[in-house]
Design an enzyme around this catalytic site. Structure first.
Site, short mmCIF file in Angstrom:
data_model
loop_
_atom_site.label_atom_id
_atom_site.label_comp_id
_atom_site.label_asym_id
_atom_site.label_seq_id
_atom_site.Cartn_x
_atom_site.Cartn_y
_atom_site.Cartn_z
N ARG A 1 58.89 14.31 36.80
CA ARG A 1 59.01 15.77 36.97
C ARG A 1 59.04 16.42 35.59
NH1 ARG A 1 63.80 17.47 37.28
NH2 ARG A 1 64.47 16.11 38.97
N LYS B 1 40.76 27.10 41.06
CA LYS B 1 39.50 27.83 41.08
C LYS B 1 38.55 27.28 40.00
CE LYS B 1 42.00 29.97 44.10
NZ LYS B 1 42.73 31.20 43.83
N ASP C 1 46.73 37.06 34.39
CA ASP C 1 46.14 36.08 35.31
C ASP C 1 44.66 35.98 34.96
OD1 ASP C 1 44.90 34.80 37.46
OD2 ASP C 1 46.25 35.64 38.95
N TYR D 1 45.71 39.78 43.56
CA TYR D 1 45.59 38.66 44.49
C TYR D 1 46.68 38.76 45.56
CZ TYR D 1 45.62 33.90 46.28
OH TYR D 1 45.60 32.81 47.10
C1 PLP Z 1 44.05 31.72 44.02
C2 PLP Z 1 44.65 32.69 43.10
C3 PLP Z 1 46.02 32.67 42.81
C4 PLP Z 1 46.97 31.69 43.47
O1 PLP Z 1 46.71 30.37 43.11
P1 PLP Z 1 46.96 29.11 44.07
O2 PLP Z 1 46.46 27.98 43.26
O3 PLP Z 1 46.20 29.35 45.33
O4 PLP Z 1 48.44 29.06 44.32
C5 PLP Z 1 46.49 33.59 41.89
N1 PLP Z 1 45.69 34.49 41.30
C6 PLP Z 1 44.37 34.54 41.57
C7 PLP Z 1 43.53 35.56 40.89
C8 PLP Z 1 43.81 33.65 42.48
O5 PLP Z 1 42.50 33.73 42.75
#
Ligand code: PLP
Length: 379
Positions: A46, A195, A170, A98
């Site tokens: 962890r 992504k 982000d 998001y």
């Molecule tokens: C998918 C996404 C998230 C969340 O991420 P997860 O890996 O699904 O928890 C946050 N911000 C954006 C812009 C996203 O596309």
């Protein structure tokens, strides 16, 4: 080292045991000690794991940071950032956000006494009126999801610095191939590595990258104390994904441009949201802070009919109807019923997420096949 080299070599060392070029998947929870405390830098997975550390070093390298942290999902990474705060603190966030981030902020952290302001940030001056002595964090998503607004990170960072507020960006949609928020004044970069960084729709993961040691230490403490880490197998997959990030992104951008231009000329399409268009309201900022315009596109059909939009996404064949984005394969989505279903209708429509809005994550297939697919589905 330049970006296209960093994706492959940044922060990486060949494994000292046998010289394996890729880091082994250290599928272990614990590490043998010769005497209490006598270990080789690893005690418990962890806290640290060599495969995860290799990935975290790659994260830091590609985002021009010093410290990378890998989490079990993007939301787990965001969760760790908000845990820097305490009750009474306030956050200013982009309003076109998001859906899962919005849910985490409003349904979990508002209950812990943290206050969120969701505002339009295309004009950074707008932020100042929401700042008070409790404001501790500004949360930015750019390009925004799914409306593809562009927020000027440099201007927002000036406001953040002036008031001593942490700025988190982000960077999931853009990736460091297109923009490097730490270079533009951000303090924390966050990714859903699920992504583009992973890039193959086979893993769920999150990342944080920072430059400042004190901030990194606080986040490492939260990561270890809260425990939302990712496993070594997933770390290996995302590390492998990052090695082709630059070539994939180049193709995502080329195909995105082709698809956006095709949709724009289609008689049944009302509007196409893509920052590469010269008449996009934030095109100039996009030009300045991004290297190219990415593979994410949203569009609205004429008449704004919910059922017609649903029919289009059902008919698409090369584009798979699915949540998520950023993989090699093209995906379509209907935000009003999928990713943004957790945002109240009045709220989502204020930002443009209307009933017929369709979002595309343009993959790296042949552009002719993508356009032919859209043609048969839209009619
Ligand atoms: C998918 C996404 C998230 C969340 O991420 P997860 O890996 O699904 O928890 C946050 N911000 C954006 C812009 C996203 O596309």
């Amino acid at each position: 080292m330049k970006f296209n080299t960093k994706t492959i070599h940044g922060g990486q060392e060949h494994d000292p045991a046998y010289g394996s070029v890729m880091p082994p998947i250290y599928q272990t929870s614990t590490y043998a000690q010769s005497t209490p405390g006598g270990h080789k830098g690893y005690e418990y997975s962890r806290t640290h794991n060599p495969t995860r550390n290799a990935l975290e070093n790659a994260f830091a390298s590609i985002e021009n940071g010093k410290y990378g942290l890998a989490f079990g999902s993007g939301l787990a990474a965001i969760d760790a950032v908000i845990k820097l705060l305490k009750p009474g603190d306030e956050v200013i966030s982009t309003n076109d956000l998001y859906g899962g981030t919005y849910r985490l902020f409003t349904k979990i952290f508002e209950g812990f006494g943290i206050k969120f302001h969701f505002i339009g940030m295309q004009n950074a001056d707008n932020i100042e009126s929401y700042v008070n002595q409790n404001t501790k964090l500004i949360w930015v998503e750019t390009p925004t999801n799914p409306m593809m607004n562009i927020i000027d990170i440099k201007s927002v960072s000036k406001v953040a610095k002036k008031h001593d507020i942490i700025l988190a960006v982000d960077n999931t949609f853009a990736t460091p191939y297109l923009q490097v928020p730490l270079d533009l004044g951000a303090d924390i970069v966050m990714h859903s590595a699920t992504k583009y960084l992973g890039g193959h729709s086979d893993v769920v993961m999150g990342a944080l990258i920072v430059k400042d040691k004190e901030l990194a230490d606080k986040l490492y403490f939260i990561q270890n104390a809260s425990g939302a880490v990712c496993g070594p197998q997933d770390s290996f997959l995302v590390l492998r994904g990052i090695k082709t990030l630059h070539v994939r992104m180049q193709r995502h951008c080329e195909n995105g441009k082709a698809v956006a231009e095709y949709l724009r000329t289609h008689p049944k399409i009302e509007k196409v949201y893509w920052p590469g268009f010269e008449d996009h309201p934030n095109h100039n900022i996009a030009r300045e802070q991004m290297k190219d315009f990415g593979g994410m596109i949203s569009f609205v059909t004429k008449g704004n009919d919910y059922n017609e939009a649903v029919k289009i996404v059902e008919k698409l064949k090369v584009f798979t109807l699915a949540e998520s984005l950023g993989g090699v394969e093209s995906l379509s989505g209907h935000p009003a019923s999928m990713t943004h279903a957790s945002i109240p209708k009045e709220e989502r429509e204020k930002t443009g997420v209307v009933d017929s809005l369709i979002r595309l994550s343009v993959g790296i297939e042949d552009e002719d096949d993508l356009i032919a697919d859209l043609k048969q589905a839209i009619g």
